[in-house]
Motif scaffolding. Structure first.
Motif, PDB file in Angstrom:
ATOM      1  N   MET A  47      38.042  27.709  38.085  1.00  0.00           N
ATOM      2  CA  MET A  47      37.422  28.689  38.978  1.00  0.00           C
ATOM      3  C   MET A  47      35.960  28.304  39.179  1.00  0.00           C
ATOM      4  N   GLU A  48      35.593  27.867  40.355  1.00  0.00           N
ATOM      5  CA  GLU A  48      34.264  27.323  40.613  1.00  0.00           C
ATOM      6  C   GLU A  48      33.411  28.323  41.390  1.00  0.00           C
ATOM      7  N   ILE A  49      32.156  28.454  40.987  1.00  0.00           N
ATOM      8  CA  ILE A  49      31.249  29.389  41.621  1.00  0.00           C
ATOM      9  C   ILE A  49      30.282  28.612  42.499  1.00  0.00           C
ATOM     10  N   VAL A 106      38.543  37.316  40.042  1.00  0.00           N
ATOM     11  CA  VAL A 106      37.188  37.860  39.997  1.00  0.00           C
ATOM     12  C   VAL A 106      36.402  37.196  38.885  1.00  0.00           C
ATOM     13  N   GLY A 107      35.194  36.729  39.213  1.00  0.00           N
ATOM     14  CA  GLY A 107      34.314  36.142  38.214  1.00  0.00           C
ATOM     15  C   GLY A 107      33.784  37.187  37.262  1.00  0.00           C
ATOM     16  N   VAL A 108      33.560  36.794  36.006  1.00  0.00           N
ATOM     17  CA  VAL A 108      33.211  37.766  34.973  1.00  0.00           C
ATOM     18  C   VAL A 108      31.811  38.347  35.148  1.00  0.00           C
ATOM     19  N   ASP A 113      46.318  36.450  34.922  1.00  0.00           N
ATOM     20  CA  ASP A 113      45.890  35.077  34.664  1.00  0.00           C
ATOM     21  C   ASP A 113      44.410  35.120  34.308  1.00  0.00           C
ATOM     22  N   ALA A 114      43.911  34.009  33.782  1.00  0.00           N
ATOM     23  CA  ALA A 114      42.500  33.937  33.408  1.00  0.00           C
ATOM     24  C   ALA A 114      42.065  32.488  33.367  1.00  0.00           C
ATOM     25  N   ALA A 115      40.755  32.278  33.451  1.00  0.00           N
ATOM     26  CA  ALA A 115      40.161  30.949  33.304  1.00  0.00           C
ATOM     27  C   ALA A 115      39.164  31.002  32.160  1.00  0.00           C
ATOM     28  N   ILE A 116      39.241  30.027  31.245  1.00  0.00           N
ATOM     29  CA  ILE A 116      38.395  30.039  30.058  1.00  0.00           C
ATOM     30  C   ILE A 116      37.945  28.627  29.730  1.00  0.00           C
ATOM     31  N   ILE A 117      36.741  28.514  29.184  1.00  0.00           N
ATOM     32  CA  ILE A 117      36.275  27.278  28.558  1.00  0.00           C
ATOM     33  C   ILE A 117      36.436  27.475  27.054  1.00  0.00           C
ATOM     34  N   ASP A 118      37.255  26.631  26.426  1.00  0.00           N
ATOM     35  CA  ASP A 118      37.499  26.823  25.002  1.00  0.00           C
ATOM     36  C   ASP A 118      36.444  26.110  24.172  1.00  0.00           C
ATOM     37  N   VAL A 119      36.571  26.173  22.853  1.00  0.00           N
ATOM     38  CA  VAL A 119      35.558  25.637  21.954  1.00  0.00           C
ATOM     39  C   VAL A 119      35.412  24.128  22.080  1.00  0.00           C
ATOM     40  N   GLY A 144      36.727  33.921  34.513  1.00  0.00           N
ATOM     41  CA  GLY A 144      37.257  34.851  35.500  1.00  0.00           C
ATOM     42  C   GLY A 144      38.633  35.337  35.106  1.00  0.00           C
ATOM     43  N   TYR A 145      39.025  36.437  35.714  1.00  0.00           N
ATOM     44  CA  TYR A 145      40.343  37.023  35.512  1.00  0.00           C
ATOM     45  C   TYR A 145      41.045  37.175  36.856  1.00  0.00           C
TER      46      TYR A 145
END
Length: 541
Positions: A1-3, A156-158, A215-221, A252-253
């Motif tokens: 998800m790119e802003i 939607v971006g967080v 659904d969701a987008a995350i950057i993990d550790v 984002g979610y």
């Protein structure tokens, strides 16, 4: 998800032009992290984001540091708390690449990240710490909103506020019957709201906000950009109401929209102690719980006046998914004691009702684009759940407690349970507060900005009131709502948190779901990089 990049932003390296050796030494002196580590983090971030115009990193000696830092801190209590540690840097990313750089550089150099979206963390853990060095990762720029009207979903971006989401759902679909189960407080950020569960006037009909995430987008550790398919169902389960910032950086979610009628009806009436308030609240508990999901009434109560004129003022706010006649019929049949008249009921569109509950005296929906709260305040919040009705005689005692404290401004918010909450299993997502709960109680004590010793007196009084409420609410554990974060429940030990130690605060928030959350944490962040005073610890037997 790119802003997308914000117009007018400068290159990544510009804000740290004034970053001095003195500031490095001052930061290092206050922690176990060396000056070289701070400098290495800064250089690492710049090196990995140099091709991304608009990226920003700020240190305390950057002129705009404190204006950016204070922009979204809603509880000003911590601004005057001498023991609260401020960040070494603020990073305001505009792209996935920026976030990945912050995670990778922070991990490599011993600087943890604290993720901030709307800044409504009641204990300000997204902006302060109890001593560990950290970087604020401010996701305000992550505000993209992409509505799929045909699918009835939205990415939607967080960094988006719930009010911005409401407005965009309405304008992008041009449809007054599509809605989202968002907060009654318009300036709440989506990231923390969904990350802790998310309650609204629509929750009795459609569940918590986190129940509606698909659904969701995350950057993990490890710096990987993952969606639901990539992250797996365990992590996807955890970031929907289970302290999402404990597991990575959610960007984002994707949420499911819900259908509402073209007309809803709202009302707001006041009642006082002299009008039989305790009996009204006693009756409200069962009426509001047992009614259909189309029916929502909450109560906001506080003591007002002084001396012989001091009384309890309770505001009853309600919404019905339908017209005035339908609402009036339900009220007259199930709750005639409240005495609501037809002239006190107002029909409007659902999007207009979000302004009503946010306290705007207008139906001009462009105001939903205003990200600012009415004002930041010094306060302490706590919450409870009641599983049995609280008798009128008990409410009399509660009111007396408030009336006797003439120098205190305490508001009690009472919200009904039941409806969809009763239909969803406790372990469907980490948010566990389902069937068996009658009402949710939230307590907020407000006072003017004050030095530490004055703050302590108010906090001690609030703790006393919380103890006073114990006989009337749930127990073993005494359940509470994660989005009303309360460090009085207990905190993690810096760098050495154990699961068993953390149960003292984890069980009240998450009940039996806390162990599964800790097991997911052990899988995805075993070294506990994403740590704060009430983050989920890795499970250990």
């Amino acid at each position: 998800m790119e802003i997308p990049r914000n117009e007018g932003e400068d290159m990544a390296s510009t804000p740290l032009a004034g970053f001095t050796i003195l500031s490095l030494l001052l930061l290092a002196a206050s922690s176990c992290v060396s000056a070289q580590s701070y400098e290495a983090f800064h250089q690492c971030f710049i090196d990995h984001t140099i091709s991304a115009p608009g990226s920003k990193i700020y240190s305390p000696d950057t002129p705009s540091f404190y204006s950016i830092y204070n922009t979204t801190i809603r509880n000003s209590r911590f601004a005057s708390t001498s023991g609260a540690t401020k960040p070494a840097f603020i990073v305001t990313p505009i792209s996935t690449l920026d976030v990945q750089a912050a995670v990778n550089c922070g991990k490599a150099n011993g600087l943890r990240l604290r993720v901030r979206s709307g800044g409504h963390d009641y204990e300000a853990r997204s902006s302060y710490s109890n001593g560990d060095p950290f970087v604020v990762l401010d996701l305000t720029n992550f505000r993209s909103i992409t509505v799929d009207a045909a699918e009835e979903t939205v990415w939607v971006g967080v960094g988006t506020t719930v009010s911005e989401l409401y407005y965009n759902i309405n304008t992008q679909t041009n449809n007054d019957t599509l809605a989202f189960t968002g907060s009654l407080c318009a300036s709440v950020g989506i990231g923390g709201f969904i990350g802790g569960g998310g309650l609204s006037a629509l929750s009795r009909k459609f569940g918590a906000a986190a129940d509606n995430v698909v659904d969701a987008a995350i950057i993990d550790v490890n710096g990987r950009h993952l969606d639901r398919k990539d992250m797996g169902e365990d992590l996807f389960w955890a970031i929907r109401g289970g302290s999402s910032a404990s597991f990575g950086v959610v960007l984002g979610y994707k949420v499911r929209l819900v259908s509402v009628p073209p007309t809803v009806t709202v009302f707001r009436v006041n009642r006082t102690s002299e009008q039989g308030l305790s009996r009204l609240v006693e009756k409200w508990q069962t009426v509001a719980h047992d009614s259909s999901g189309d029916f929502f009434i909450r109560i906001l109560a506080n003591a007002v006046g002084a001396g012989a004129n001091r009384t309890i003022l309770a505001t009853f706010e309600g919404m019905f998914l339908g017209g005035r006649d339908g609402f009036l019929s339900v009220l007259q049949k199930s709750y005639p004691e409240l005495g609501v008249e037809a002239k006190e009921l107002t029909e409007m569109k659902w999007i207009e009702s979000t302004l009503f509950f946010a306290g705007y005296p207008t139906t001009n929906t462009t105001l939903l684009l205003d990200r600012r709260p009415y004002k930041n305040r010094t306060f302490k919040g706590k919450s409870d759940f009641a599983r049995e009705p609280i008798a009128a005689e008990a409410w009399d005692k509660i009111w007396k407690y408030l009336l006797d404290a003439e120098d205190k401004v305490l508001q009690i918010i009472l919200s009904p349970w039941g409806g969809k909450f009763d239909e969803i299993a406790e372990d469907a997502i980490p948010f566990p507060h389902r069937k068996g709960n009658l009402i949710n109680l939230q307590y907020f004590l407000f006072w003017p900005d004050s030095p530490d010793e004055v703050n302590k007196k108010h906090l001690d009084w609030m703790r006393g009131f919380y103890d006073f409420m114990a006989p009337y609410v749930s127990s073993n554990p005494r359940a509470t709502y994660f989005n009303v974060k309360d460090l009085d429940l207990g905190t993690n030990k810096l760098g050495n948190t154990t699961y068993s130690d953390a149960t003292i605060w984890g069980k009240p928030y998450f009940r039996d779901n806390f162990e599964r959350l800790a097991r997911v944490k052990a899988q995805v962040d075993p070294e506990n990089y994403f740590w704060n005073e009430q983050s989920i610890p890795p499970f250990s037997a």
